[in-house]
Design an enzyme around this catalytic site. Structure first.
Site, PDB file in Angstrom:
ATOM      1  N   CYS A   1      -3.492  -3.585   4.567  1.00 17.25           N
ATOM      2  CA  CYS A   1      -2.534  -4.606   5.042  1.00 17.25           C
ATOM      3  C   CYS A   1      -2.941  -6.025   4.672  1.00 17.25           C
ATOM      4  CB  CYS A   1      -2.394  -4.525   6.556  1.00 17.25           C
ATOM      5  SG  CYS A   1      -1.854  -2.936   7.125  1.00 17.25           S
TER       6      CYS A   1
ATOM      7  N   GLU B   1       0.854  -1.188   0.000  1.00 21.78           N
ATOM      8  CA  GLU B   1       0.000   0.000   0.000  1.00 21.78           C
ATOM      9  C   GLU B   1       0.895   1.246   0.000  1.00 21.78           C
ATOM     10  OE1 GLU B   1      -2.182   0.896   3.663  1.00 21.78           O
ATOM     11  OE2 GLU B   1      -1.540  -1.045   4.415  1.00 21.78           O
TER      12      GLU B   1
ATOM     13  N   SER C   1     -10.416   2.249  14.333  1.00 18.75           N
ATOM     14  CA  SER C   1      -9.776   1.186  13.533  1.00 18.75           C
ATOM     15  C   SER C   1      -9.504  -0.048  14.400  1.00 18.75           C
ATOM     16  CB  SER C   1      -8.492   1.681  12.859  1.00 18.75           C
ATOM     17  OG  SER C   1      -7.458   1.894  13.804  1.00 18.75           O
TER      18      SER C   1
ATOM     19  N   LYS D   1      -4.909  -7.611  22.545  1.00 21.79           N
ATOM     20  CA  LYS D   1      -6.346  -7.291  22.510  1.00 21.79           C
ATOM     21  C   LYS D   1      -7.088  -8.298  21.635  1.00 21.79           C
ATOM     22  CE  LYS D   1      -5.494  -2.335  22.940  1.00 21.79           C
ATOM     23  NZ  LYS D   1      -6.428  -1.420  23.537  1.00 21.79           N
TER      24      LYS D   1
ATOM     25  N   SER E   1      -7.304  -2.426   6.710  1.00 21.35           N
ATOM     26  CA  SER E   1      -8.317  -1.390   6.916  1.00 21.35           C
ATOM     27  C   SER E   1      -9.123  -1.174   5.647  1.00 21.35           C
ATOM     28  CB  SER E   1      -7.632  -0.077   7.316  1.00 21.35           C
ATOM     29  OG  SER E   1      -7.230  -0.147   8.647  1.00 21.35           O
TER      30      SER E   1
ATOM     31  N   ASN F   1       5.056  -1.282  12.536  1.00 22.14           N
ATOM     32  CA  ASN F   1       4.092  -1.731  11.530  1.00 22.14           C
ATOM     33  C   ASN F   1       4.740  -1.734  10.151  1.00 22.14           C
ATOM     34  OD1 ASN F   1       1.777  -2.486  10.211  1.00 22.14           O
ATOM     35  ND2 ASN F   1       0.548  -0.710  10.809  1.00 22.14           N
TER      36      ASN F   1
ATOM     37  N   HIS G   1      -2.232  -9.779  12.486  1.00 16.41           N
ATOM     38  CA  HIS G   1      -1.689  -8.566  11.865  1.00 16.41           C
ATOM     39  C   HIS G   1      -1.323  -7.624  13.003  1.00 16.41           C
ATOM     40  CE1 HIS G   1      -1.059  -4.862   9.890  1.00 16.41           C
ATOM     41  NE2 HIS G   1      -2.169  -4.309  10.375  1.00 16.41           N
TER      42      HIS G   1
HETATM   43  P1  HMG Z   1      -3.358   6.905  21.489  1.00 10.84           P
HETATM   44  O1  HMG Z   1      -4.030   8.199  21.363  1.00 10.84           O
HETATM   45  O2  HMG Z   1      -1.891   6.886  21.817  1.00 10.84           O
HETATM   46  O3  HMG Z   1      -4.159   5.964  22.477  1.00 10.84           O
HETATM   47  O4  HMG Z   1      -3.544   6.111  20.131  1.00 10.84           O
HETATM   48  P2  HMG Z   1      -4.262   5.941  24.056  1.00 10.84           P
HETATM   49  O5  HMG Z   1      -4.029   7.284  24.656  1.00 10.84           O
HETATM   50  O6  HMG Z   1      -5.553   5.270  24.320  1.00 10.84           O
HETATM   51  O7  HMG Z   1      -3.059   4.998  24.552  1.00 10.84           O
HETATM   52  C1  HMG Z   1      -2.859   3.729  24.042  1.00 10.84           C
HETATM   53  C2  HMG Z   1      -2.759   2.723  25.202  1.00 10.84           C
HETATM   54  O8  HMG Z   1      -1.640   3.092  26.021  1.00 10.84           O
HETATM   55  C3  HMG Z   1      -3.982   2.717  26.126  1.00 10.84           C
HETATM   56  O9  HMG Z   1      -4.189   1.382  26.526  1.00 10.84           O
HETATM   57  C4  HMG Z   1      -3.518   3.517  27.308  1.00 10.84           C
HETATM   58  O10 HMG Z   1      -4.188   3.197  28.513  1.00 10.84           O
HETATM   59  C5  HMG Z   1      -2.067   3.085  27.387  1.00 10.84           C
HETATM   60  P3  HMG Z   1      -5.576   0.634  26.170  1.00 10.84           P
HETATM   61  O11 HMG Z   1      -6.692   1.519  26.575  1.00 10.84           O
HETATM   62  O12 HMG Z   1      -5.552   0.486  24.649  1.00 10.84           O
HETATM   63  O13 HMG Z   1      -5.487  -0.662  26.886  1.00 10.84           O
HETATM   64  N1  HMG Z   1      -1.217   4.007  28.153  1.00 10.84           N
HETATM   65  C6  HMG Z   1      -0.273   3.601  29.016  1.00 10.84           C
HETATM   66  N2  HMG Z   1       0.123   2.378  29.376  1.00 10.84           N
HETATM   67  C7  HMG Z   1       1.151   2.284  30.294  1.00 10.84           C
HETATM   68  N3  HMG Z   1       1.739   3.386  30.837  1.00 10.84           N
HETATM   69  C8  HMG Z   1       1.362   4.626  30.492  1.00 10.84           C
HETATM   70  C9  HMG Z   1       0.316   4.768  29.546  1.00 10.84           C
HETATM   71  N4  HMG Z   1      -0.309   5.849  28.973  1.00 10.84           N
HETATM   72  C10 HMG Z   1      -1.239   5.347  28.129  1.00 10.84           C
HETATM   73  N5  HMG Z   1       1.965   5.691  31.030  1.00 10.84           N
HETATM   74  C11 HMG Z   1      -3.570   4.360  18.553  1.00 10.84           C
HETATM   75  C12 HMG Z   1      -3.252   4.747  19.970  1.00 10.84           C
HETATM   76  C13 HMG Z   1      -3.237   2.906  18.328  1.00 10.84           C
HETATM   77  C14 HMG Z   1      -5.044   4.583  18.278  1.00 10.84           C
HETATM   78  C15 HMG Z   1      -2.703   5.238  17.605  1.00 10.84           C
HETATM   79  O14 HMG Z   1      -1.349   4.916  17.763  1.00 10.84           O
HETATM   80  C16 HMG Z   1      -3.060   5.101  16.133  1.00 10.84           C
HETATM   81  O15 HMG Z   1      -3.948   5.780  15.629  1.00 10.84           O
HETATM   82  N6  HMG Z   1      -2.331   4.226  15.366  1.00 10.84           N
HETATM   83  C17 HMG Z   1      -2.579   4.028  13.951  1.00 10.84           C
HETATM   84  C18 HMG Z   1      -3.802   3.189  13.666  1.00 10.84           C
HETATM   85  C19 HMG Z   1      -3.668   1.758  14.091  1.00 10.84           C
HETATM   86  O16 HMG Z   1      -2.566   1.249  14.252  1.00 10.84           O
HETATM   87  N7  HMG Z   1      -4.811   1.031  14.195  1.00 10.84           N
HETATM   88  C20 HMG Z   1      -4.792  -0.366  14.555  1.00 10.84           C
HETATM   89  C21 HMG Z   1      -5.964  -1.158  14.005  1.00 10.84           C
HETATM   90  S1  HMG Z   1      -6.210  -0.860  12.256  1.00 10.84           S
HETATM   91  C22 HMG Z   1      -4.949  -1.795  11.498  1.00 10.84           C
HETATM   92  O17 HMG Z   1      -4.318  -2.601  12.112  1.00 10.84           O
HETATM   93  C23 HMG Z   1      -4.694  -1.511  10.046  1.00 10.84           C
HETATM   94  C24 HMG Z   1      -3.437  -0.713   9.760  1.00 10.84           C
HETATM   95  O18 HMG Z   1      -2.298  -1.533   9.896  1.00 10.84           O
HETATM   96  C25 HMG Z   1      -3.516  -0.114   8.348  1.00 10.84           C
HETATM   97  C26 HMG Z   1      -3.770  -1.060   7.189  1.00 10.84           C
HETATM   98  O19 HMG Z   1      -4.565  -1.991   7.218  1.00 10.84           O
HETATM   99  O20 HMG Z   1      -3.207  -0.742   6.136  1.00 10.84           O
HETATM  100  C27 HMG Z   1      -3.273   0.468  10.702  1.00 10.84           C
END
Ligand code: HMG
Length: 385
Positions: free
Chosen positions: A111, A79, A201, A242, A305, A272, A233
Site C-alpha cells: 500500500c 498491488e 500486521s 489505534k 506491508s 481498503n 493508511h
Molecule cells: P479478527 O480475527 O476479526 O480480529 O481480525 P478480532 O477478533 O480481534 O476482532 C477485531 C476487533 O473487533 C477487536 O478489537 C475485537 O475486540 C472487536 P481490538 O482488540 O482490535 O480493539 N470486536 C468487537 N467489537 C465490538 N462488538 C463486538 C466485537 N467482537 C469483536 N461484538 C483483522 C481482524 C484486522 C486482523 C483481520 O480483519 C485481518 O486480517 N485483516 C487484513 C489485514 C489487515 O488489514 N491488517 C492491517 C495492518 S497491515 C496494513 O494495513 C497493510 C494492508 O493494507 C496491505 C498492504 O499494505 O498492501 C493490509
C-alpha cells in the site's frame, strides 16, 4: 517554489456489500464490524472493471479540467497488477487521450507505492517546474471468503495531479521513513488473494509508525502539536484510532478523535483500497472537515506491508474548497447498489482470465470506461460514449 497536489479525485465501484449482511450470514455480531473493525460497507467491483478502468474513471475529471498537455509523466501505483510487464498506466494514458510525449511506469510496494510516487513526483517537478505528474493509485483488496480479512476488502482509485501550482495542498519536503523485511502480508504471483498474518500486521503497522515518526522528527519535521488533522493508511478505519492513540501516547497527549474522524468518513463506506486508502482519507478530510483547513498542516502516515512506512506532511492551501470534487464524490458514495450475499459471491468469483481464449464481458454498470473482454491474450478496454 511550492510543490504539491493541484487536483485530487477518486472513483469507487457502483456496488457494495453492507457488512451487516456479511455479519448476519456468518452469524457474527454486527458490532464486530461496525465498531471492532470500524467499517460499514466494502466496495465490490463489477465484472467489467479493474484497476485500469477505475484509474481512468478517477483521473477523468482532472484531465477534463486541467492543462493536460503539461502532464509528461504517469506514475501508477498498484498491488493488483494485471500484467507482469506492461504498466497499467499505458492503457489509462490511451483511454484519457493524453499526449504521446509522456512517460509511464508502474510502482509496487504493497500500500506504500503511491507515497513513493508522490515523493518522486515532487522531486521531478522541482527539476521541471513547467511539467505536471499524474499519480494514480488503484487497487482491489481481496481476501479469501470466510477468513478474518474478508470484512476488510474494498476497491477504488485516487488520481492526483502534482505540480508547482498546488491548489489543494503543498507537500513539505521533510519526511521520515522506516523499512523492514517482514512477512505480514504478501501475495505470490500464483495467488489471487494474499497470505496475511492479520494481528501481526497491525502490530508492525504501529511499530513502523513509531519509527517513521522518530525519523520524521530527526529530519526536521513539524511538532505533533502543529497538526490540525492526521490521515493514516486505512486498511479498516479502526486502524486509524489505534494508530493515532499510539502517536498521541508517543507525544504524551491523550487521544483526540476529532483529529482523525473526518478522514475516516469515506473509507468507512468503501473499505481498503490499498494504495488509494491514505489518499482517500485525505480527500475525506478535505471534504468532511467542518471549518476551514486553509494554512493548516495535515500529518500523513503511509504503510505498505512487507514493509515500508513513511510519515510526511502537507499544508492545505487557501481556496482549496473551490478545487475539490465534493458533489461528484458524495454522489459516487450515495448512488451505489447494495448487493445481497449471493450477488457478492458471484462478483467475488469473477471468472479469472486463465488463458488467451476470446472472452466477452457484458456491460453491467454506468461507467465511462470498461473492460469489455480478452482477445489474443490482450485485455480489451473501451470508452463508453
Ligand atoms: P479478527 O480475527 O476479526 O480480529 O481480525 P478480532 O477478533 O480481534 O476482532 C477485531 C476487533 O473487533 C477487536 O478489537 C475485537 O475486540 C472487536 P481490538 O482488540 O482490535 O480493539 N470486536 C468487537 N467489537 C465490538 N462488538 C463486538 C466485537 N467482537 C469483536 N461484538 C483483522 C481482524 C484486522 C486482523 C483481520 O480483519 C485481518 O486480517 N485483516 C487484513 C489485514 C489487515 O488489514 N491488517 C492491517 C495492518 S497491515 C496494513 O494495513 C497493510 C494492508 O493494507 C496491505 C498492504 O499494505 O498492501 C493490509
Amino acid at each position: 517554489m511550492m510543490i504539491g497536489i493541484e487536483k485530487i479525485s477518486f472513483y469507487i465501484p457502483e456496488q457494495y456489500l453492507d457488512l451487516a449482511v456479511l455479519a448476519d450470514r456468518k452469524n457474527i455480531d454486527r458490532a464486530k464490524f461496525s465498531k471492532g473493525i470500524g467499517q460499514e460497507k466494502i466496495a465490490i467491483p463489477a465484472h467489467d472493471e479493474d484497476i485500469v478502468t477505475m484509474a481512468a474513471e478517477a483521473a477523468h475529471p482532472i484531465i477534463e479540467s486541467c492543462d493536460y498537455e503539461s502532464i509528461d509523466t504517469i506514475l501508477f501505483a498498484t498491488e493488483t497488477a494485471i500484467d507482469q510487464s506492461k504498466s497499467a498506466g499505458i492503457y489509462v494514458h490511451r483511454l484519457l487521450g493524453l499526449p504521446s510525449q509522456c512517460r509511464n511506469v508502474e510502482l509496487k510496494q504493497a500500500c506504500y507505492g503511491a507515497t513513493a510516487a508522490l515523493q518522486m513526483a515532487c522531486g521531478y517537478v522541482a527539476r521541471k517546474p513547467n511539467k505536471k505528474v499524474l499519480i494514480i493509485a488503484s487497487d482491489i483488496s481481496r481476501y479469501d471468503i470466510d477468513t478474518p480479512g474478508e470484512a476488510t476488502q474494498g476497491a477504488g482509485a485516487v488520481a492526483m495531479l502534482i505540480s508547482t501550482n498546488p491548489k489543494i495542498m503543498e507537500i513539505n519536503s521533510a519526511s521520515g521513513c522506516y523499512s523492514e523485511d517482514i512477512m505480514d502480508f504478501w501475495r505470490p504471483n500464483y495467488r489471487k488473494t494474499p497470505f496475511v498474518d492479520g494481528k501481526y500486521s497491525a502490530l508492525r503497522y504501529l511499530h513502523s509508525l513509531a519509527h517513521a515518526w522518530k525519523d520524521y522528527q530527526n529530519n526536521g519535521g513539524r511538532d505533533f502539536f502543529d497538526f490540525t488533522q492526521f490521515c493514516y493508511h486505512l486498511p479498516f478505519t479502526r486502524m486509524a484510532e489505534k494508530a493515532h492513540k499510539h502517536l498521541c501516547s508517543l507525544n504524551q497527549t491523550p487521544l483526540n478523535m476529532d483529529q482523525i474522524l473526518p478522514g475516516m468518513m469515506y473509507n468507512r463506506q468503501i473499505g481498503n483500497c490499498y494504495n488509494a486508502s491514505l489518499y482517500l482519507s485525505l480527500i475525506s478530510t478535505l471534504e468532511n472537515y467542518e471549518g476551514d483547513l486553509s494554512d493548516k498542516a495535515i500529518g500523513m502516515f503511509s504503510y505498505g506491508s512487507g514493509a515500508v512506512a513513511e510519515f510526511f506532511a502537507g499544508v492545505v492551501q487557501k481556496g482549496y474548497k473551490n478545487h475539490l470534487y465534493i458533489k461528484r464524490h458524495q454522489g459516487l458514495i450515495k448512488n451505489r447498489k447494495s448487493l445481497g450475499y449471493d450477488e457478492y459471491l458471484a462478483c467475488w468469483n469473477t471468472p479469472e482470465i486463465q488463458d488467451g481464449s476470446e472472452y466477452v464481458i457484458e456491460k453491467n454498470r454506468n461507467g465511462k470506461y470498461r473492460l469489455s473482454g480478452l482477445k489474443d491474450h490482450k485485455r480489451q478496454y473501451e470508452s463508453v460514449a
